[in-house]
Write a protein that holds these residues in place. Structure first.
Motif, PDB file in Angstrom:
ATOM      1  N   MET A  47       0.879  -1.164   0.000  1.00  0.00           N
ATOM      2  CA  MET A  47       0.000   0.000   0.000  1.00  0.00           C
ATOM      3  C   MET A  47       0.916   1.213   0.000  1.00  0.00           C
ATOM      4  O   MET A  47       1.783   1.329   0.864  1.00  0.00           O
ATOM      5  N   PHE A  49       1.920   5.445  -0.234  1.00  0.00           N
ATOM      6  CA  PHE A  49       1.541   6.692   0.443  1.00  0.00           C
ATOM      7  C   PHE A  49       0.316   7.346  -0.196  1.00  0.00           C
ATOM      8  O   PHE A  49      -0.446   8.043   0.462  1.00  0.00           O
ATOM      9  N   ASP A  50       0.122   7.112  -1.514  1.00  0.00           N
ATOM     10  CA  ASP A  50      -0.983   7.782  -2.210  1.00  0.00           C
ATOM     11  C   ASP A  50      -2.286   6.987  -2.121  1.00  0.00           C
ATOM     12  O   ASP A  50      -3.278   7.338  -2.760  1.00  0.00           O
ATOM     13  N   GLY A  51      -2.281   5.904  -1.317  1.00  0.00           N
ATOM     14  CA  GLY A  51      -3.505   5.146  -1.105  1.00  0.00           C
ATOM     15  C   GLY A  51      -3.779   4.127  -2.184  1.00  0.00           C
ATOM     16  O   GLY A  51      -4.875   3.570  -2.240  1.00  0.00           O
ATOM     17  N   LEU A  52      -2.803   3.863  -3.055  1.00  0.00           N
ATOM     18  CA  LEU A  52      -2.971   2.871  -4.122  1.00  0.00           C
ATOM     19  C   LEU A  52      -2.020   1.703  -3.907  1.00  0.00           C
ATOM     20  O   LEU A  52      -1.000   1.835  -3.225  1.00  0.00           O
ATOM     21  N   LEU A  53      -2.326   0.565  -4.508  1.00  0.00           N
ATOM     22  CA  LEU A  53      -1.445  -0.602  -4.428  1.00  0.00           C
ATOM     23  C   LEU A  53      -0.378  -0.524  -5.518  1.00  0.00           C
ATOM     24  O   LEU A  53      -0.657  -0.096  -6.643  1.00  0.00           O
ATOM     25  N   HIS A 135       8.877   3.240   5.897  1.00  0.00           N
ATOM     26  CA  HIS A 135       7.656   2.661   6.478  1.00  0.00           C
ATOM     27  C   HIS A 135       6.835   3.719   7.213  1.00  0.00           C
ATOM     28  O   HIS A 135       7.357   4.464   8.036  1.00  0.00           O
ATOM     29  N   GLY A 136       5.555   3.759   6.908  1.00  0.00           N
ATOM     30  CA  GLY A 136       4.660   4.742   7.520  1.00  0.00           C
ATOM     31  C   GLY A 136       4.674   6.064   6.793  1.00  0.00           C
ATOM     32  O   GLY A 136       3.872   6.942   7.074  1.00  0.00           O
ATOM     33  N   GLU A 138       6.364   6.668   2.804  1.00  0.00           N
ATOM     34  CA  GLU A 138       6.045   6.323   1.410  1.00  0.00           C
ATOM     35  C   GLU A 138       5.396   4.944   1.277  1.00  0.00           C
ATOM     36  O   GLU A 138       4.801   4.634   0.256  1.00  0.00           O
ATOM     37  N   LEU A 140       2.777   2.270   3.274  1.00  0.00           N
ATOM     38  CA  LEU A 140       1.817   2.134   4.375  1.00  0.00           C
ATOM     39  C   LEU A 140       1.635   0.683   4.813  1.00  0.00           C
ATOM     40  O   LEU A 140       0.897   0.420   5.768  1.00  0.00           O
ATOM     41  N   GLY A 141       2.309  -0.250   4.140  1.00  0.00           N
ATOM     42  CA  GLY A 141       2.217  -1.642   4.549  1.00  0.00           C
ATOM     43  C   GLY A 141       2.474  -2.585   3.377  1.00  0.00           C
ATOM     44  O   GLY A 141       2.298  -2.209   2.224  1.00  0.00           O
ATOM     45  N   VAL A 142       2.930  -3.791   3.710  1.00  0.00           N
ATOM     46  CA  VAL A 142       3.191  -4.829   2.707  1.00  0.00           C
ATOM     47  C   VAL A 142       2.010  -5.799   2.712  1.00  0.00           C
ATOM     48  O   VAL A 142       1.543  -6.183   3.776  1.00  0.00           O
ATOM     49  N   VAL A 143       1.541  -6.184   1.532  1.00  0.00           N
ATOM     50  CA  VAL A 143       0.445  -7.164   1.463  1.00  0.00           C
ATOM     51  C   VAL A 143       0.797  -8.288   0.488  1.00  0.00           C
ATOM     52  O   VAL A 143       1.551  -8.093  -0.458  1.00  0.00           O
ATOM     53  N   ARG A 144       0.252  -9.469   0.772  1.00  0.00           N
ATOM     54  CA  ARG A 144       0.383 -10.598  -0.151  1.00  0.00           C
ATOM     55  C   ARG A 144      -0.808 -10.582  -1.103  1.00  0.00           C
ATOM     56  O   ARG A 144      -1.921 -10.211  -0.704  1.00  0.00           O
ATOM     57  N   GLY A 163      -7.709  -0.337  -6.256  1.00  0.00           N
ATOM     58  CA  GLY A 163      -7.069   0.737  -7.021  1.00  0.00           C
ATOM     59  C   GLY A 163      -5.565   0.521  -7.066  1.00  0.00           C
ATOM     60  O   GLY A 163      -4.940   0.287  -6.029  1.00  0.00           O
TER      61      GLY A 163
ATOM     62  N   LEU B 140      -3.424 -11.057   5.044  1.00  0.00           N
ATOM     63  CA  LEU B 140      -2.360 -10.951   4.034  1.00  0.00           C
ATOM     64  C   LEU B 140      -1.445  -9.751   4.272  1.00  0.00           C
ATOM     65  O   LEU B 140      -0.480  -9.564   3.536  1.00  0.00           O
ATOM     66  N   VAL B 142      -0.903  -5.915   7.077  1.00  0.00           N
ATOM     67  CA  VAL B 142      -1.481  -4.767   7.791  1.00  0.00           C
ATOM     68  C   VAL B 142      -1.154  -3.508   7.000  1.00  0.00           C
ATOM     69  O   VAL B 142      -0.026  -3.358   6.530  1.00  0.00           O
ATOM     70  N   ARG B 144      -1.719   0.965   6.801  1.00  0.00           N
ATOM     71  CA  ARG B 144      -2.183   2.211   7.405  1.00  0.00           C
ATOM     72  C   ARG B 144      -3.107   2.913   6.412  1.00  0.00           C
ATOM     73  O   ARG B 144      -2.876   2.849   5.201  1.00  0.00           O
ATOM     74  N   TYR B 148      -4.722  11.973   4.667  1.00  0.00           N
ATOM     75  CA  TYR B 148      -4.388  13.285   4.073  1.00  0.00           C
ATOM     76  C   TYR B 148      -4.824  13.339   2.612  1.00  0.00           C
ATOM     77  O   TYR B 148      -5.272  12.325   2.050  1.00  0.00           O
ATOM     78  N   GLY B 155      -4.159   9.821  -1.588  1.00  0.00           N
ATOM     79  CA  GLY B 155      -4.409   9.903  -0.158  1.00  0.00           C
ATOM     80  C   GLY B 155      -5.743   9.258   0.163  1.00  0.00           C
ATOM     81  O   GLY B 155      -6.078   8.195  -0.383  1.00  0.00           O
ATOM     82  N   SER B 158      -8.216   8.145  -2.895  1.00  0.00           N
ATOM     83  CA  SER B 158      -7.869   6.922  -3.629  1.00  0.00           C
ATOM     84  C   SER B 158      -7.978   5.692  -2.726  1.00  0.00           C
ATOM     85  O   SER B 158      -8.374   4.618  -3.180  1.00  0.00           O
TER      86      SER B 158
END
Lengths: 201, 201
Positions: A47, A49-53, A135-136, A138, A140-144, A163, B140, B142, B144, B148, B155, B158
Protein backbone atom coordinates in the motif's frame (compact mmCIF):
# COMPACT_ATOMS: atom_id res chain seq x y z
CA UNK A 1 5.30 -5.97 -29.28
CA UNK A 2 2.44 -4.14 -27.56
CA UNK A 3 2.23 -0.40 -28.02
CA UNK A 4 4.47 1.53 -25.67
CA UNK A 5 6.69 -1.47 -24.91
CA UNK A 6 10.39 -1.42 -25.67
CA UNK A 7 13.44 -3.49 -24.79
CA UNK A 8 15.73 -2.66 -21.87
CA UNK A 9 18.56 -1.85 -24.32
CA UNK A 10 16.33 0.40 -26.44
CA UNK A 11 15.07 2.18 -23.33
CA UNK A 12 18.64 2.99 -22.31
CA UNK A 13 19.39 4.66 -25.66
CA UNK A 14 16.53 7.17 -25.23
CA UNK A 15 17.63 10.64 -24.23
CA UNK A 16 15.69 13.14 -22.14
CA UNK A 17 13.67 10.50 -20.33
CA UNK A 18 13.35 9.47 -16.68
CA UNK A 19 13.48 5.83 -15.62
CA UNK A 20 11.54 4.10 -12.84
CA UNK A 21 12.08 0.47 -11.76
CA UNK A 22 9.71 -1.74 -9.79
CA UNK A 23 9.93 -5.38 -8.79
CA UNK A 24 7.60 -8.26 -8.03
CA UNK A 25 9.13 -10.46 -5.33
CA UNK A 26 7.59 -13.90 -4.98
CA UNK A 27 8.09 -17.46 -3.76
CA UNK A 28 6.38 -20.83 -3.88
CA UNK A 29 4.54 -22.06 -0.79
CA UNK A 30 2.92 -25.30 0.27
CA UNK A 31 0.69 -23.65 2.88
CA UNK A 32 -3.09 -23.92 2.58
CA UNK A 33 -5.82 -21.48 3.57
CA UNK A 34 -8.26 -23.06 6.07
CA UNK A 35 -6.21 -26.28 5.65
CA UNK A 36 -7.77 -26.87 2.22
CA UNK A 37 -7.21 -24.08 -0.35
CA UNK A 38 -3.66 -24.23 -1.78
CA UNK A 39 -2.08 -20.76 -1.71
CA UNK A 40 0.49 -21.70 -4.35
CA UNK A 41 2.71 -18.63 -4.35
CA UNK A 42 3.32 -15.59 -2.18
CA UNK A 43 3.49 -12.40 -4.24
CA UNK A 44 4.33 -9.14 -2.43
CA UNK A 45 2.80 -5.76 -3.16
CA UNK A 46 2.47 -2.68 -0.98
CA UNK A 47 0.00 0.00 0.00
CA UNK A 48 1.64 3.23 -1.14
CA UNK A 49 1.54 6.69 0.44
CA UNK A 50 -0.98 7.78 -2.21
CA UNK A 51 -3.50 5.15 -1.10
CA UNK A 52 -2.97 2.87 -4.12
CA UNK A 53 -1.44 -0.60 -4.43
CA UNK A 54 1.91 -0.91 -6.16
CA UNK A 55 5.21 -2.75 -6.30
CA UNK A 56 8.38 -1.76 -4.41
CA UNK A 57 10.61 0.53 -6.44
CA UNK A 58 10.79 4.11 -7.70
CA UNK A 59 12.67 6.65 -9.78
CA UNK A 60 16.25 5.93 -10.82
CA UNK A 61 18.66 8.79 -10.06
CA UNK A 62 20.65 10.39 -12.93
CA UNK A 63 23.89 8.45 -13.46
CA UNK A 64 22.63 5.44 -11.51
CA UNK A 65 22.13 2.07 -13.27
CA UNK A 66 18.58 0.74 -13.45
CA UNK A 67 19.39 -2.17 -11.16
CA UNK A 68 21.28 -0.04 -8.62
CA UNK A 69 18.33 2.39 -8.50
CA UNK A 70 15.93 -0.47 -7.93
CA UNK A 71 18.13 -1.90 -5.20
CA UNK A 72 18.29 1.47 -3.42
CA UNK A 73 14.52 1.97 -3.58
CA UNK A 74 13.84 -1.59 -2.37
CA UNK A 75 16.21 -1.00 0.58
CA UNK A 76 14.41 2.22 1.52
CA UNK A 77 10.95 0.70 1.18
CA UNK A 78 11.46 -2.80 2.59
CA UNK A 79 14.54 -2.51 4.82
CA UNK A 80 16.23 -5.40 2.97
CA UNK A 81 19.34 -5.24 0.75
CA UNK A 82 18.70 -7.11 -2.51
CA UNK A 83 20.87 -7.12 -5.63
CA UNK A 84 19.18 -7.15 -9.04
CA UNK A 85 20.59 -8.07 -12.43
CA UNK A 86 19.54 -7.77 -16.07
CA UNK A 87 18.25 -11.34 -15.82
CA UNK A 88 15.54 -10.19 -13.40
CA UNK A 89 14.25 -7.68 -15.98
CA UNK A 90 10.85 -8.55 -17.44
CA UNK A 91 9.54 -5.55 -19.41
CA UNK A 92 9.98 -1.85 -20.13
CA UNK A 93 7.39 0.58 -21.40
CA UNK A 94 6.54 4.25 -21.63
CA UNK A 95 4.33 5.27 -18.72
CA UNK A 96 0.93 6.76 -19.58
CA UNK A 97 1.22 10.54 -19.96
CA UNK A 98 0.44 12.19 -16.65
CA UNK A 99 -1.07 15.57 -15.96
CA UNK A 100 2.29 17.00 -14.84
CA UNK A 101 3.73 20.22 -16.26
CA UNK A 102 4.56 20.05 -20.00
CA UNK A 103 8.28 20.33 -19.22
CA UNK A 104 8.26 16.97 -17.35
CA UNK A 105 10.36 14.47 -19.36
CA UNK A 106 8.62 11.24 -20.39
CA UNK A 107 8.91 8.30 -17.99
CA UNK A 108 9.97 4.77 -18.90
CA UNK A 109 8.97 2.15 -16.33
CA UNK A 110 11.00 -1.05 -16.00
CA UNK A 111 9.55 -4.10 -14.34
CA UNK A 112 11.59 -6.83 -12.66
CA UNK A 113 10.56 -10.18 -11.20
CA UNK A 114 12.64 -12.02 -8.62
CA UNK A 115 11.93 -15.43 -7.16
CA UNK A 116 12.94 -15.95 -3.55
CA UNK A 117 12.65 -18.56 -0.81
CA UNK A 118 9.64 -18.49 1.51
CA UNK A 119 11.76 -17.61 4.57
CA UNK A 120 13.28 -14.66 2.67
CA UNK A 121 9.81 -13.36 1.79
CA UNK A 122 8.71 -13.69 5.40
CA UNK A 123 11.86 -11.86 6.56
CA UNK A 124 11.00 -9.00 4.19
CA UNK A 125 7.51 -8.70 5.65
CA UNK A 126 9.00 -8.38 9.13
CA UNK A 127 11.79 -6.00 8.04
CA UNK A 128 9.38 -3.47 6.49
CA UNK A 129 7.72 -2.12 9.64
CA UNK A 130 10.80 -2.67 11.81
CA UNK A 131 13.63 -1.30 9.62
CA UNK A 132 12.49 0.40 6.38
CA UNK A 133 13.07 4.17 6.48
CA UNK A 134 10.01 4.69 4.26
CA UNK A 135 7.66 2.66 6.48
CA UNK A 136 4.66 4.74 7.52
CA UNK A 137 5.71 7.42 5.05
CA UNK A 138 6.04 6.32 1.41
CA UNK A 139 4.94 2.79 2.28
CA UNK A 140 1.82 2.13 4.38
CA UNK A 141 2.22 -1.64 4.55
CA UNK A 142 3.19 -4.83 2.71
CA UNK A 143 0.44 -7.16 1.46
CA UNK A 144 0.38 -10.60 -0.15
CA UNK A 145 -1.65 -11.07 -3.33
CA UNK A 146 -4.19 -13.92 -3.05
CA UNK A 147 -3.82 -16.08 -6.18
CA UNK A 148 -6.65 -18.50 -5.32
CA UNK A 149 -10.39 -18.45 -5.98
CA UNK A 150 -12.93 -18.73 -3.17
CA UNK A 151 -16.45 -19.93 -3.94
CA UNK A 152 -18.00 -16.53 -3.14
CA UNK A 153 -15.77 -14.60 -5.59
CA UNK A 154 -13.14 -13.78 -2.99
CA UNK A 155 -9.43 -14.16 -3.67
CA UNK A 156 -7.78 -12.97 -6.87
CA UNK A 157 -10.96 -11.47 -8.44
CA UNK A 158 -11.71 -9.21 -5.47
CA UNK A 159 -8.02 -8.28 -5.14
CA UNK A 160 -7.99 -7.12 -8.79
CA UNK A 161 -10.91 -4.77 -8.07
CA UNK A 162 -8.67 -2.51 -5.92
CA UNK A 163 -7.07 0.74 -7.02
CA UNK A 164 -3.54 0.32 -8.44
CA UNK A 165 -0.81 2.87 -9.14
CA UNK A 166 0.21 3.52 -12.76
CA UNK A 167 0.53 0.25 -14.67
CA UNK A 168 1.01 -1.95 -11.56
CA UNK A 169 -2.17 -3.93 -12.21
CA UNK A 170 -1.15 -4.88 -15.75
CA UNK A 171 2.42 -5.58 -14.58
CA UNK A 172 0.97 -7.99 -12.00
CA UNK A 173 -1.23 -9.72 -14.56
CA UNK A 174 1.61 -10.00 -17.11
CA UNK A 175 3.94 -11.49 -14.49
CA UNK A 176 1.34 -13.99 -13.22
CA UNK A 177 0.86 -15.14 -16.83
CA UNK A 178 4.56 -15.14 -17.81
CA UNK A 179 5.77 -17.05 -14.75
CA UNK A 180 2.82 -19.47 -14.77
CA UNK A 181 1.68 -18.48 -11.27
CA UNK A 182 -1.97 -18.58 -12.33
CA UNK A 183 -3.35 -20.68 -15.21
CA UNK A 184 -4.35 -18.52 -18.25
CA UNK A 185 -8.02 -19.61 -18.05
CA UNK A 186 -8.17 -18.77 -14.34
CA UNK A 187 -6.61 -15.38 -15.00
CA UNK A 188 -9.28 -14.61 -17.60
CA UNK A 189 -11.95 -15.70 -15.15
CA UNK A 190 -10.48 -13.50 -12.41
CA UNK A 191 -10.44 -10.49 -14.72
CA UNK A 192 -14.05 -10.95 -15.76
CA UNK A 193 -15.15 -11.23 -12.14
CA UNK A 194 -13.04 -8.22 -11.10
CA UNK A 195 -14.68 -6.07 -13.78
CA UNK A 196 -18.08 -7.15 -12.45
CA UNK A 197 -17.08 -6.25 -8.89
CA UNK A 198 -15.95 -2.79 -10.02
CA UNK A 199 -19.12 -2.25 -12.05
CA UNK A 200 -21.31 -3.20 -9.05
CA UNK A 201 -19.59 -0.96 -6.53
CA UNK B 1 -31.00 5.82 14.54
CA UNK B 2 -30.07 4.65 11.05
CA UNK B 3 -31.84 1.57 9.70
CA UNK B 4 -30.27 -1.67 10.87
CA UNK B 5 -28.46 -0.06 13.79
CA UNK B 6 -29.12 -1.15 17.36
CA UNK B 7 -27.53 -0.68 20.76
CA UNK B 8 -25.04 -3.15 22.23
CA UNK B 9 -27.57 -4.06 24.97
CA UNK B 10 -30.39 -4.57 22.44
CA UNK B 11 -28.12 -6.72 20.26
CA UNK B 12 -27.37 -9.00 23.20
CA UNK B 13 -31.09 -9.64 23.84
CA UNK B 14 -31.61 -11.01 20.30
CA UNK B 15 -31.86 -14.76 20.08
CA UNK B 16 -30.85 -16.96 17.17
CA UNK B 17 -28.23 -14.52 15.86
CA UNK B 18 -24.48 -14.67 15.39
CA UNK B 19 -22.19 -11.85 16.53
CA UNK B 20 -19.01 -10.56 14.89
CA UNK B 21 -16.73 -7.89 16.41
CA UNK B 22 -14.16 -5.74 14.63
CA UNK B 23 -11.94 -2.93 15.87
CA UNK B 24 -10.26 0.16 14.51
CA UNK B 25 -6.93 0.70 16.28
CA UNK B 26 -5.43 4.16 15.88
CA UNK B 27 -3.04 6.71 17.33
CA UNK B 28 -1.99 10.33 16.82
CA UNK B 29 1.30 11.06 15.06
CA UNK B 30 3.40 14.14 14.44
CA UNK B 31 5.22 12.62 11.48
CA UNK B 32 4.98 14.26 8.08
CA UNK B 33 5.01 12.76 4.59
CA UNK B 34 7.84 14.19 2.45
CA UNK B 35 8.64 16.44 5.47
CA UNK B 36 5.60 18.60 4.69
CA UNK B 37 2.22 16.79 4.67
CA UNK B 38 1.00 16.14 8.25
CA UNK B 39 -0.13 12.50 8.58
CA UNK B 40 -2.22 13.30 11.66
CA UNK B 41 -3.26 9.81 12.75
CA UNK B 42 -2.29 6.23 12.04
CA UNK B 43 -5.33 4.02 11.46
CA UNK B 44 -4.76 0.27 10.96
CA UNK B 45 -6.65 -1.93 8.54
CA UNK B 46 -5.68 -5.23 6.94
CA UNK B 47 -5.74 -7.04 3.62
CA UNK B 48 -7.91 -10.09 4.28
CA UNK B 49 -7.65 -13.62 2.84
CA UNK B 50 -10.54 -12.82 0.49
CA UNK B 51 -8.63 -9.99 -1.16
CA UNK B 52 -10.66 -7.20 0.49
CA UNK B 53 -9.72 -4.58 3.06
CA UNK B 54 -11.18 -4.92 6.55
CA UNK B 55 -10.59 -4.40 10.26
CA UNK B 56 -9.12 -7.00 12.65
CA UNK B 57 -11.80 -9.16 14.27
CA UNK B 58 -14.22 -11.95 13.47
CA UNK B 59 -17.03 -14.17 14.70
CA UNK B 60 -17.69 -14.45 18.43
CA UNK B 61 -17.94 -18.05 19.68
CA UNK B 62 -21.15 -19.22 21.42
CA UNK B 63 -20.91 -18.49 25.15
CA UNK B 64 -18.06 -16.01 24.66
CA UNK B 65 -18.53 -12.32 25.52
CA UNK B 66 -18.28 -9.86 22.65
CA UNK B 67 -15.12 -8.31 24.02
CA UNK B 68 -13.45 -11.67 24.76
CA UNK B 69 -14.24 -12.80 21.21
CA UNK B 70 -12.75 -9.64 19.78
CA UNK B 71 -9.65 -10.02 21.94
CA UNK B 72 -9.16 -13.62 20.77
CA UNK B 73 -9.54 -12.69 17.09
CA UNK B 74 -7.18 -9.72 17.43
CA UNK B 75 -4.58 -12.00 19.05
CA UNK B 76 -4.86 -14.52 16.20
CA UNK B 77 -4.70 -11.86 13.50
CA UNK B 78 -2.15 -9.41 14.91
CA UNK B 79 -0.11 -11.46 17.38
CA UNK B 80 -0.80 -8.91 20.15
CA UNK B 81 -2.89 -9.41 23.33
CA UNK B 82 -5.29 -6.49 23.77
CA UNK B 83 -8.18 -6.24 26.24
CA UNK B 84 -11.38 -4.53 25.13
CA UNK B 85 -14.21 -3.11 27.21
CA UNK B 86 -17.76 -1.86 26.63
CA UNK B 87 -16.30 1.66 26.53
CA UNK B 88 -14.48 0.80 23.31
CA UNK B 89 -17.80 -0.12 21.63
CA UNK B 90 -18.91 2.32 18.93
CA UNK B 91 -21.83 0.76 17.02
CA UNK B 92 -23.80 -2.41 16.34
CA UNK B 93 -25.88 -3.23 13.31
CA UNK B 94 -27.40 -6.09 11.38
CA UNK B 95 -25.09 -7.16 8.57
CA UNK B 96 -26.49 -7.01 5.03
CA UNK B 97 -28.14 -10.31 4.12
CA UNK B 98 -25.62 -12.55 2.41
CA UNK B 99 -26.18 -15.22 -0.18
CA UNK B 100 -25.60 -17.99 2.37
CA UNK B 101 -28.02 -20.89 2.85
CA UNK B 102 -31.46 -19.81 4.21
CA UNK B 103 -30.76 -21.62 7.48
CA UNK B 104 -27.82 -19.27 8.29
CA UNK B 105 -28.79 -17.17 11.36
CA UNK B 106 -28.64 -13.38 10.91
CA UNK B 107 -25.36 -11.67 11.79
CA UNK B 108 -24.97 -8.64 14.04
CA UNK B 109 -21.66 -6.80 13.59
CA UNK B 110 -20.20 -4.81 16.46
CA UNK B 111 -17.59 -2.15 15.87
CA UNK B 112 -15.04 -1.01 18.41
CA UNK B 113 -12.51 1.82 18.33
CA UNK B 114 -9.42 1.89 20.52
CA UNK B 115 -6.87 4.69 20.74
CA UNK B 116 -3.29 3.62 21.35
CA UNK B 117 0.19 5.14 21.54
CA UNK B 118 2.31 5.39 18.39
CA UNK B 119 4.89 2.90 19.68
CA UNK B 120 2.10 0.37 20.41
CA UNK B 121 0.77 0.73 16.86
CA UNK B 122 4.25 0.24 15.45
CA UNK B 123 4.76 -2.84 17.64
CA UNK B 124 1.52 -4.30 16.25
CA UNK B 125 2.73 -3.83 12.68
CA UNK B 126 5.90 -5.74 13.49
CA UNK B 127 4.10 -8.46 15.48
CA UNK B 128 1.72 -9.35 12.63
CA UNK B 129 4.17 -10.98 10.19
CA UNK B 130 6.45 -12.28 12.96
CA UNK B 131 3.96 -13.77 15.47
CA UNK B 132 0.31 -13.82 14.33
CA UNK B 133 -0.91 -17.37 13.64
CA UNK B 134 -3.22 -16.03 10.91
CA UNK B 135 -0.47 -14.14 9.03
CA UNK B 136 -0.27 -15.27 5.42
CA UNK B 137 -3.50 -17.19 5.89
CA UNK B 138 -6.53 -15.17 7.04
CA UNK B 139 -4.49 -11.96 7.04
CA UNK B 140 -2.36 -10.95 4.03
CA UNK B 141 -0.89 -7.82 5.61
CA UNK B 142 -1.48 -4.77 7.79
CA UNK B 143 -1.87 -1.36 6.14
CA UNK B 144 -2.18 2.21 7.41
CA UNK B 145 -5.03 4.35 6.08
CA UNK B 146 -3.82 7.67 4.59
CA UNK B 147 -5.99 10.45 6.06
CA UNK B 148 -4.39 13.29 4.07
CA UNK B 149 -5.09 14.75 0.65
CA UNK B 150 -2.41 14.99 -2.03
CA UNK B 151 -2.76 17.52 -4.83
CA UNK B 152 -3.24 14.81 -7.50
CA UNK B 153 -6.18 13.13 -5.70
CA UNK B 154 -3.96 10.66 -3.85
CA UNK B 155 -4.41 9.90 -0.16
CA UNK B 156 -7.80 9.30 1.44
CA UNK B 157 -9.84 9.61 -1.80
CA UNK B 158 -7.87 6.92 -3.63
CA UNK B 159 -7.83 4.71 -0.52
CA UNK B 160 -11.64 4.85 -0.37
CA UNK B 161 -11.84 3.58 -3.96
CA UNK B 162 -10.57 0.12 -2.88
CA UNK B 163 -12.72 -2.96 -2.27
CA UNK B 164 -13.83 -3.38 1.36
CA UNK B 165 -15.33 -6.34 3.20
CA UNK B 166 -18.93 -6.10 4.47
CA UNK B 167 -19.56 -2.72 6.07
CA UNK B 168 -15.87 -1.96 6.79
CA UNK B 169 -15.86 1.10 4.53
CA UNK B 170 -18.82 2.73 6.28
CA UNK B 171 -17.41 1.72 9.69
CA UNK B 172 -14.18 3.51 8.75
CA UNK B 173 -16.01 6.64 7.59
CA UNK B 174 -18.25 6.72 10.69
CA UNK B 175 -15.24 6.36 13.01
CA UNK B 176 -13.22 9.05 11.20
CA UNK B 177 -16.20 11.40 11.63
CA UNK B 178 -17.06 10.42 15.20
CA UNK B 179 -13.52 10.69 16.53
CA UNK B 180 -12.72 13.87 14.55
CA UNK B 181 -9.81 12.28 12.69
CA UNK B 182 -10.84 13.98 9.44
CA UNK B 183 -12.82 17.25 9.23
CA UNK B 184 -16.44 16.67 8.02
CA UNK B 185 -15.95 18.84 4.90
CA UNK B 186 -12.76 16.97 3.98
CA UNK B 187 -14.53 13.64 4.44
CA UNK B 188 -17.29 14.73 2.06
CA UNK B 189 -14.66 15.85 -0.44
CA UNK B 190 -12.83 12.50 -0.15
CA UNK B 191 -16.05 10.58 -0.76
CA UNK B 192 -16.94 12.60 -3.85
CA UNK B 193 -13.46 12.04 -5.30
CA UNK B 194 -13.52 8.34 -4.43
CA UNK B 195 -16.79 7.88 -6.30
CA UNK B 196 -15.23 9.59 -9.31
CA UNK B 197 -12.20 7.30 -9.16
CA UNK B 198 -14.44 4.24 -9.07
CA UNK B 199 -16.58 5.53 -11.94
CA UNK B 200 -13.47 6.17 -14.07
CA UNK B 201 -11.88 2.76 -13.52
Amino acid sequence: MASGQLSRAEALTREGVRHACHVMLYCDTRSKLFHRTPIGHIVLMQMRFDGLLGFPGGLVDPGESLEAGLSREVMEETGVALAFSEEDHMASCFAPTTSGPPSTPPLITHFYVKKMEEDQIRAMEIAGPSRAVDHGLEVLGVVRVPLYFLSDGGGLPSFLSHGFAGNARSQLLDALRRYHLVAPDDLGRALTSAVQVTARS
